[in-house]
Design an enzyme around this catalytic site. Structure first.
Site, PDB file in Angstrom:
ATOM      1  N   GLU A   1       0.869  -1.176   0.000  1.00 20.66           N
ATOM      2  CA  GLU A   1       0.000   0.000   0.000  1.00 20.66           C
ATOM      3  C   GLU A   1       0.900   1.219   0.000  1.00 20.66           C
ATOM      4  OE1 GLU A   1      -2.923  -0.367  -0.655  1.00 20.66           O
ATOM      5  OE2 GLU A   1      -3.345  -2.441  -0.095  1.00 20.66           O
TER       6      GLU A   1
ATOM      7  N   CYS B   1      -1.855   9.236   2.771  1.00 18.24           N
ATOM      8  CA  CYS B   1      -1.460   8.646   1.486  1.00 18.24           C
ATOM      9  C   CYS B   1      -2.484   8.902   0.388  1.00 18.24           C
ATOM     10  CB  CYS B   1      -1.199   7.150   1.635  1.00 18.24           C
ATOM     11  SG  CYS B   1      -2.609   6.188   2.213  1.00 18.24           S
TER      12      CYS B   1
END
Length: 480
Positions: free
Chosen positions: A225, A259
């Site tokens: 991720e 993110c």
């Protein structure tokens, strides 16, 4: 010299403990390789109770690590989604675990076929610093729902949270089930070299490449991720106040240290000035002051603060116009509080247009038509998230079909991550694999195919010696 020796001894101690814990969990999994649904649900329930019990302490620890982290942001972005993920998994575990019946071809009757979802074993979880609770608990919930054991490597940048979370989890789990590892970069490297049954890493793309290389030596499957430059696209006719309100929230949350935060905005050229005004108004309303405002999070450490200041200096030297949103005109120079800053007149050679920003800086890039905006996105690495603002249904469909990103919101930002019934994951440079929800359960399970035959052997006619009339009949029936 003495300090260096002590440091190395401390890191080696962590590495030795990590290897011991890994061996302990491997042995424990071998002894109990298929925990039932009741035990998994019980574990998740105990985890939920522990988070609720210690939520104030967890908020304080994260605040200490950041120097100032909004308590409400920790509740909204870490504790709440952690609890919701536990609730969702607990509700669906029995259904997820149920073997999936499959069809058996006529040539292989009588027989049965099914897919059994089996735990992988010991899962490694590498946690970043920006959301140290949620990005530990989210993967852990997925691992436990699938029946695995887990080692969690916390970030060295959030030591208070790492220490507390280790103690909280120790109240719930024996170390042969779940354990927390702390340490600096050397420990992280050694962690990624363990022969996990699956390794889940959340962090920077550059570090993700190293993690994947280390995992390859053991053929350990990985879920990465990562991040990237997630664009927000403004349509030609969306009300700018609507778009600005939602972009401002998604960008300013955690001071942009997210993110999936909007990394830059693509805006019709004729609407740039209006968007700047709308964003300035919205951010000023959300954060009328910055210096002593507990709602606004500061940059996590000096290293990240200097990196972001370097981006601003580089951009300004190359011709960018910087518009900091500091409504009270406060002096913030003696702090790590960085005001939300709009950046205009950007060029591709600026560092903030090349790297993931991961802070409260927001470039606005003009475009002349939607085709140009789509080309701009397609010419760059595929992002973790993409945000489109416009109410035309046909244009929404076009954006869904003609862009690639790990996930997408239409007329919103970041909230797709909180949907437990949807997978979360990147694509290309922004990551690989999924977790959250059912897809996460599948990621951390082995879908084992099982063909079952009982006493009667219907395959005997095709055994050697070959050439029987019955065998020829089988060929005529099926080889066509």
């Amino acid at each position: 010299m003495v300090a260096d020796i002590a440091y190395m001894q401390d890191q080696q101690h962590s590495i030795n403990r990590m290897h011991d814990l890994f061996a302990l969990q491997r042995a424990a999994f071998r002894a109990a390789p298929m925990p039932d649904a009741e035990s998994r649900i019980r574990q998740l329930g105990e985890l939920k109770a522990a988070i609720l019990k210690h939520q104030d302490a967890l908020i304080a620890a994260i605040n200490a690590d950041f120097g100032r982290r909004s308590a409400d942001e920790t509740k909204l972005a870490e504790i709440l989604p952690s609890l919701e993920g536990i609730k969702y998994a607990s509700k669906h575990i029995r259904r997820w675990m149920k073997p999936s019946k499959r069809k058996v071809g006529m040539a292989f009757q009588p027989g049965k076929a099914q897919v059994v979802y089996q735990p992988l074993g010991v899962v490694g979880i590498i946690v970043p610093w920006n959301y140290p609770l949620f990005l530990a608990i989210g993967p852990l919930v997925t691992a436990l729902a699938a029946g695995n054991r887990a080692l969690i490597k916390m970030s060295e940048s959030t030591p208070e949270t790492a220490d507390l979370l280790g103690r909280v989890l120790a109240e719930v789990f024996n170390e042969d089930q779940v354990a927390v590892i702390t340490g600096e970069a050397e420990v992280g490297v050694a962690f990624s070299q363990l022969a996990f049954d699956h390794l889940l890493f959340t962090g920077a793309t550059s570090i993700g490449r190293h993690v994947m290389r280390a995992a390859a030596d053991n053929l350990t499957p990985v879920t990465l991720e990562l991040g990237g430059k997630s664009p927000a696209i403004i349509s030609a006719d969306v009300p700018l106040a609507d778009a600005a309100e939602r972009i401002a929230f998604g960008k300013a949350m955690n001071a942009g240290q997210t993110c999936v935060a909007p990394d830059y905005i693509l805006c019709p050229r004729a609407r740039v000035d209006g968007l700047v005004e709308a964003l300035s108004n919205q951010l000023s309303k959300m954060y009328p002051t910055l210096r002593d405002n507990p709602d606004y999070t500061q940059v996590v450490n000096p290293r990240q603060y200097l990196r972001l200041q370097g981006y601003l200096q580089d951009a300004e030297e190359k011709g960018a116009r910087l518009l900091p949103i500091n409504p009270a005109n406060e002096d913030l120079s003696d702090s790590r509080i960085l005001p939300p800053t709009l950046v205009l007149n950007t060029t591709d050679d600026m560092k903030l247009m090349q790297d993931e920003i991961f802070g409260p800086l927001l470039p606005i890039v003009p475009y002349d038509d939607l085709n140009a905006a789509l080309d701009y996105i397609a010419d760059r690495p595929r992002p973790l998230a993409l945000y489109y603002f416009g109410y035309d249904k046909a244009e929404q469909q076009r954006m869904m079909e003609q862009t690639h990103a790990g996930g997408m919101c239409i007329n919103d930002t970041i909230f797709h991550v909180a949907q437990d019934d949807m997978p979360f994951g990147g694509i290309g440079p922004s990551g690989m694999g999924h977790y959250h929800g059912h897809e996460g359960f599948l990621t951390l399970s082995k879908a084992k195919s099982v063909y079952i035959k009982q006493r009667f052997n219907g395959s005997r006619p095709i055994y050697p010696p070959y050439g029987s009339k019955l065998q020829q009949m089988v060929y005529k029936l099926f080889l066509r």
